[in-house]
Design an enzyme around this catalytic site. Structure first.
Site, PDB file in Angstrom:
ATOM      1  N   LYS A  46       0.843  -1.207   0.000  1.00 18.48           N
ATOM      2  CA  LYS A  46       0.000   0.000   0.000  1.00 18.48           C
ATOM      3  C   LYS A  46       0.873   1.250   0.000  1.00 18.48           C
ATOM      4  O   LYS A  46       1.622   1.497   0.944  1.00 18.48           O
ATOM      5  CB  LYS A  46      -0.888   0.045   1.246  1.00 18.48           C
ATOM      6  CG  LYS A  46      -1.904   1.183   1.162  1.00 18.48           C
ATOM      7  CD  LYS A  46      -2.579   1.481   2.486  1.00 18.48           C
ATOM      8  CE  LYS A  46      -2.036   2.695   3.164  1.00 18.48           C
ATOM      9  NZ  LYS A  46      -2.104   3.959   2.412  1.00 18.48           N
ATOM     10  N   GLU A  53       9.853   0.908  10.591  1.00 15.77           N
ATOM     11  CA  GLU A  53      10.792   2.039  10.452  1.00 15.77           C
ATOM     12  C   GLU A  53       9.995   3.289  10.783  1.00 15.77           C
ATOM     13  O   GLU A  53       9.106   3.677  10.026  1.00 15.77           O
ATOM     14  CB  GLU A  53      11.313   2.148   9.007  1.00 15.77           C
ATOM     15  CG  GLU A  53      12.010   0.910   8.486  1.00 15.77           C
ATOM     16  CD  GLU A  53      13.378   0.715   9.085  1.00 15.77           C
ATOM     17  OE1 GLU A  53      13.952   1.688   9.609  1.00 15.77           O
ATOM     18  OE2 GLU A  53      13.866  -0.419   9.062  1.00 15.77           O
ATOM     19  N   CYS A  87      12.844  11.133   7.659  1.00 20.00           N
ATOM     20  CA  CYS A  87      12.784  10.579   9.024  1.00 20.00           C
ATOM     21  C   CYS A  87      14.085  10.821   9.777  1.00 20.00           C
ATOM     22  O   CYS A  87      14.070  11.021  10.980  1.00 20.00           O
ATOM     23  CB  CYS A  87      12.464   9.100   8.968  1.00 20.00           C
ATOM     24  SG  CYS A  87      13.535   8.212   7.846  1.00 20.00           S
ATOM     25  N   GLU A 118       8.455  15.102  16.689  1.00 21.10           N
ATOM     26  CA  GLU A 118       8.849  15.141  15.279  1.00 21.10           C
ATOM     27  C   GLU A 118       7.927  16.098  14.524  1.00 21.10           C
ATOM     28  O   GLU A 118       6.709  15.903  14.498  1.00 21.10           O
ATOM     29  CB  GLU A 118       8.744  13.743  14.678  1.00 21.10           C
ATOM     30  CG  GLU A 118       9.239  13.678  13.251  1.00 21.10           C
ATOM     31  CD  GLU A 118       9.059  12.300  12.646  1.00 21.10           C
ATOM     32  OE1 GLU A 118       7.956  11.739  12.759  1.00 21.10           O
ATOM     33  OE2 GLU A 118      10.020  11.803  12.043  1.00 21.10           O
TER      34      GLU A 118
HETATM   35  P1  NDP Z   1       1.830   7.658   8.688  1.00 22.80           P
HETATM   36  O1  NDP Z   1       2.248   6.797   9.826  1.00 22.80           O
HETATM   37  O2  NDP Z   1       0.670   8.541   8.864  1.00 22.80           O
HETATM   38  O3  NDP Z   1       1.497   6.750   7.402  1.00 22.80           O
HETATM   39  C1  NDP Z   1       2.376   5.820   6.869  1.00 22.80           C
HETATM   40  C2  NDP Z   1       1.590   4.782   6.104  1.00 22.80           C
HETATM   41  O4  NDP Z   1       0.765   4.064   7.031  1.00 22.80           O
HETATM   42  C3  NDP Z   1       0.633   5.388   5.075  1.00 22.80           C
HETATM   43  O5  NDP Z   1       0.561   4.528   3.963  1.00 22.80           O
HETATM   44  C4  NDP Z   1      -0.662   5.421   5.842  1.00 22.80           C
HETATM   45  O6  NDP Z   1      -1.808   5.459   5.043  1.00 22.80           O
HETATM   46  C5  NDP Z   1      -0.577   4.123   6.602  1.00 22.80           C
HETATM   47  N1  NDP Z   1      -1.487   4.073   7.749  1.00 22.80           N
HETATM   48  C6  NDP Z   1      -2.041   5.112   8.427  1.00 22.80           C
HETATM   49  N2  NDP Z   1      -2.849   4.647   9.413  1.00 22.80           N
HETATM   50  C7  NDP Z   1      -2.789   3.297   9.352  1.00 22.80           C
HETATM   51  C8  NDP Z   1      -3.419   2.245  10.094  1.00 22.80           C
HETATM   52  N3  NDP Z   1      -4.259   2.515  11.092  1.00 22.80           N
HETATM   53  N4  NDP Z   1      -3.133   0.966   9.771  1.00 22.80           N
HETATM   54  C9  NDP Z   1      -2.282   0.691   8.770  1.00 22.80           C
HETATM   55  N5  NDP Z   1      -1.682   1.633   8.008  1.00 22.80           N
HETATM   56  C10 NDP Z   1      -1.926   2.918   8.309  1.00 22.80           C
HETATM   57  O7  NDP Z   1       3.114   8.462   8.270  1.00 22.80           O
HETATM   58  P2  NDP Z   1       3.228   9.588   7.169  1.00 22.80           P
HETATM   59  O8  NDP Z   1       2.692   9.080   5.881  1.00 22.80           O
HETATM   60  O9  NDP Z   1       2.678  10.856   7.724  1.00 22.80           O
HETATM   61  O10 NDP Z   1       4.820   9.674   7.014  1.00 22.80           O
HETATM   62  C11 NDP Z   1       5.615  10.387   7.870  1.00 22.80           C
HETATM   63  C12 NDP Z   1       6.207   9.510   8.960  1.00 22.80           C
HETATM   64  O11 NDP Z   1       6.982   8.461   8.407  1.00 22.80           O
HETATM   65  C13 NDP Z   1       7.160  10.297   9.826  1.00 22.80           C
HETATM   66  O12 NDP Z   1       6.919  10.027  11.181  1.00 22.80           O
HETATM   67  C14 NDP Z   1       8.525   9.759   9.430  1.00 22.80           C
HETATM   68  O13 NDP Z   1       9.484   9.864  10.429  1.00 22.80           O
HETATM   69  C15 NDP Z   1       8.224   8.341   9.098  1.00 22.80           C
HETATM   70  N6  NDP Z   1       9.263   7.797   8.233  1.00 22.80           N
HETATM   71  C16 NDP Z   1      10.185   6.931   8.775  1.00 22.80           C
HETATM   72  C17 NDP Z   1      11.234   6.436   8.008  1.00 22.80           C
HETATM   73  C18 NDP Z   1      12.237   5.479   8.587  1.00 22.80           C
HETATM   74  O14 NDP Z   1      12.934   4.846   7.806  1.00 22.80           O
HETATM   75  N7  NDP Z   1      12.350   5.343   9.889  1.00 22.80           N
HETATM   76  C19 NDP Z   1      11.400   6.831   6.612  1.00 22.80           C
HETATM   77  C20 NDP Z   1      10.376   7.721   6.142  1.00 22.80           C
HETATM   78  C21 NDP Z   1       9.353   8.195   6.942  1.00 22.80           C
HETATM   79  P3  NDP Z   1      -2.375   6.843   4.446  1.00 22.80           P
HETATM   80  O15 NDP Z   1      -2.060   6.721   3.029  1.00 22.80           O
HETATM   81  O16 NDP Z   1      -3.840   6.845   4.709  1.00 22.80           O
HETATM   82  O17 NDP Z   1      -1.694   7.960   5.139  1.00 22.80           O
END
Ligand code: NDP
Length: 490
Positions: free
Chosen positions: A174, A249, A283, A384
């Site tokens: 996804k 991650e 991130c 963050e």
């Molecule tokens: P989110 O946690 O909001 O979303 C990440 C993904 O999870 C999206 O595809 C989202 O869907 C999905 N999601 C949201 N809610 C649920 C749920 N209840 N169950 C399953 N999946 C769900 O993060 P962001 O998209 O806002 O991205 C930013 C975050 O990602 C930051 O905190 C950043 O630090 C972290 N990040 C970490 C990295 C690492 O390697 N450690 C690298 C890059 C980013 P939807 O499309 O609806 O939003």
């Protein structure tokens, strides 16, 4: 305008409820695509397709060489479509072309890396009593659910998809609901190179429906997630029903520690790169800049002078150095944090506002921002922000630098700047984070593991560790002397 469909069981499909989501260019607010909106029922169909493809065994039982062949063809196709993918990534995510171009090249390199790695030896044998031979082999886990965020729409996906497929798993993937454009192109490539039906499935849509169904499904054996820490916590709970393997991650609030003996120009340059690359939506961003007190005024003055010169603009303008935030929601979040910082008593050293001149008001642009006069317990220091907002902290000695560096719930990344090699090593070893740099920032390699300490995650991406996440370990004990053990009397 592009029409984006989901890819399930080797076919392009609309959502079962025929709903669509508008995809926005964050530089100007224009609708660039309409994406099919997946439902729980679409997700279940995709999971069953992946289940069938795995259980029938065609993909997992291919030789590693055959699977590597598919991955290499994907890499070649990504290279062939490099410019198109770069332009689309910029249009969908907002990042400047030069950043998007690196991501696309890295994506191809990541497929090549795992194509090579899967051909390396993966087993072990053990010296056990003479009449036995014990060995360990590695096997795919099964159906892997892969959920990614919007900040690297293509590259974050490839960090998961390449090792998952290389290992012989089938996948239900996804993308972020905001950024499905380049992921769709990647699945077009899968179709083009003839990846067998059901091996790779893509369901678009909201995390709460599609992502949650992937996380709770008993037919998914493993989940690999990148995103925010709160969502990660939810996924852990959702995955507990069938004890899925999990790899998370998550977020960060990473310290960049600047000692007084550093090369000031180099440290300022990397401190800017650390926080403002990707408009801070990375991130591992060096979002807390810890400066030794004796150079604080000189360092901050030079940092601010250069931050004010950063060319903010649409990513498709070759002059642009920093693009917009990804969405209205992210813009609102970042502006909210700027207000929180002011209310907490921190002072703005640069930026602190949305850009609205020319056509910028149609997009989601924020000026490179930095706070001074912060205190360790402020929310802008602990939480963050995921935008172009740095917070400065100061320290008097090595011990205080380490204490401040480790003083958040996160442990993703960190940097140290000093000319003293022994001090650099002492400090970096005490920083509780999985990805660290000395006199540089942000460089990452397919060969080395990407891993967060504390609440920044569980498990690793990239390198051999990233492949291990998608493999089970099986112990085989082989009897070389086939006769009864006679433990119980006959
Ligand atoms: P989110 O946690 O909001 O979303 C990440 C993904 O999870 C999206 O595809 C989202 O869907 C999905 N999601 C949201 N809610 C649920 C749920 N209840 N169950 C399953 N999946 C769900 O993060 P962001 O998209 O806002 O991205 C930013 C975050 O990602 C930051 O905190 C950043 O630090 C972290 N990040 C970490 C990295 C690492 O390697 N450690 C690298 C890059 C980013 P939807 O499309 O609806 O939003």
């Amino acid at each position: 305008m592009m029409e984006l469909s989901m890819y399930i069981d080797g076919e392009w499909r609309k959502g079962s409820e025929n709903q669509k989501r508008e995809i926005i260019n964050p530089a100007n607010g224009e609708v660039i695509a309409e994406a099919a909106e997946g439902t729980v029922s679409d997700t279940r169909v995709a999971i069953q397709a992946a289940r069938k493809a795995f259980d029938q065994g065609n993909w997992p039982s291919l030789s590693a060489e055959e699977r590597a062949g598919y991955l290499l063809r994907v890499a070649d196709k990504i290279d062939e479509r490099h410019d198109e993918l770069t332009a689309l990534e910029t249009m969908d995510n907002g990042k400047p072309l030069r950043e998007a171009g690196y991501d696309v090249s890295d994506a191809a390199a990541c497929f090549r890396y795992y194509a090579g790695l899967i051909l390396a030896p993966h087993g072990e044998t053990y010296n056990v009593p003479d009449n036995m031979q014990a060995m360990v082999i590695r096997e795919p886990i099964g159906v892997c659910g892969l959920i990614v965020p919007w900040n690297y729409p293509l590259l974050m996906s490839v960090w998961k998809i390449a090792p998952a497929l290389a290992a012989g798993n089938t996948i239900v993937y996804k993308p972020s609901e905001l950024t499905p454009v380049t992921p769709t192109k990647l699945f077009e490539i899968f179709e083009e190179i003839g990846l067998p039906r059901g091996v790779a499935n893509m369901v678009m849509g909201a995390g709460e429906t599609v992502g949650n169904e992937i996380a709770v499904s008993d037919d998914v054996d493993m989940i690999s997630f990148t995103g925010g820490t709160d969502t990660g916590r939810h996924i852990m709970k959702a995955a507990s029903g069938n004890m899925k393997k999990i790899s998370l991650e998550l977020g960060g609030k990473s310290p960049n520690i600047i000692f007084a003996d550093t090369d000031l120009e180099n440290a300022v340059d990397f401190a800017l790169f650390g926080i403002y690359a990707g408009a801070g939506q990375i991130c591992s961003a060096g979002s807390r800049i810890l400066v030794e007190k004796s150079i604080k005024d000189a360092f901050i003055a030079r940092f601010v002078e250069r931050a004010n010169k950063i060319k903010v603009g649409p990513g498709d303008d070759p002059q642009t150095e920093m693009g917009p935030l990804v969405s209205q929601e992210q813009l609102d979040k970042v502006l909210r944090y700027i207000e929180i910082g002011k209310a907490e008593g921190a002072e703005i050293a640069c930026g602190g506002y949305r850009l609205t001149d020319r056509d910028y008001g149609k997009g989601f642009f924020v000026a490179p921002t930095a706070f001074i006069q912060t205190k360790p317990d402020m929310r802008i220091v602990q939480e963050e922000i995921f935008g172009p907002v740095a917070v400065f902290q100061t320290f008097k000695d090595e011990a205080e630098a380490v204490k401040l560096a480790n003083d958040t719930k996160y442990g993703l990344a960190g940097g140290v700047f000093t000319r003293d090699a022994a001090k650099a090593m002492r400090v970096i070893k005490k920083v509780r984070a999985g990805i660290t740099w000395v006199n540089t920032y942000h460089g990452t390699y397919n060969e080395a593991p990407w891993h967060g300490y504390k609440q920044s995650g569980i498990g690793s991406s990239l390198g051999t560790y990233g492949l291990d996440e998608f493999l089970e370990t099986k112990q085989i004990n082989f009897n070389l002397n086939v006769e009864p053990i006679g433990w119980f009397s006959d």
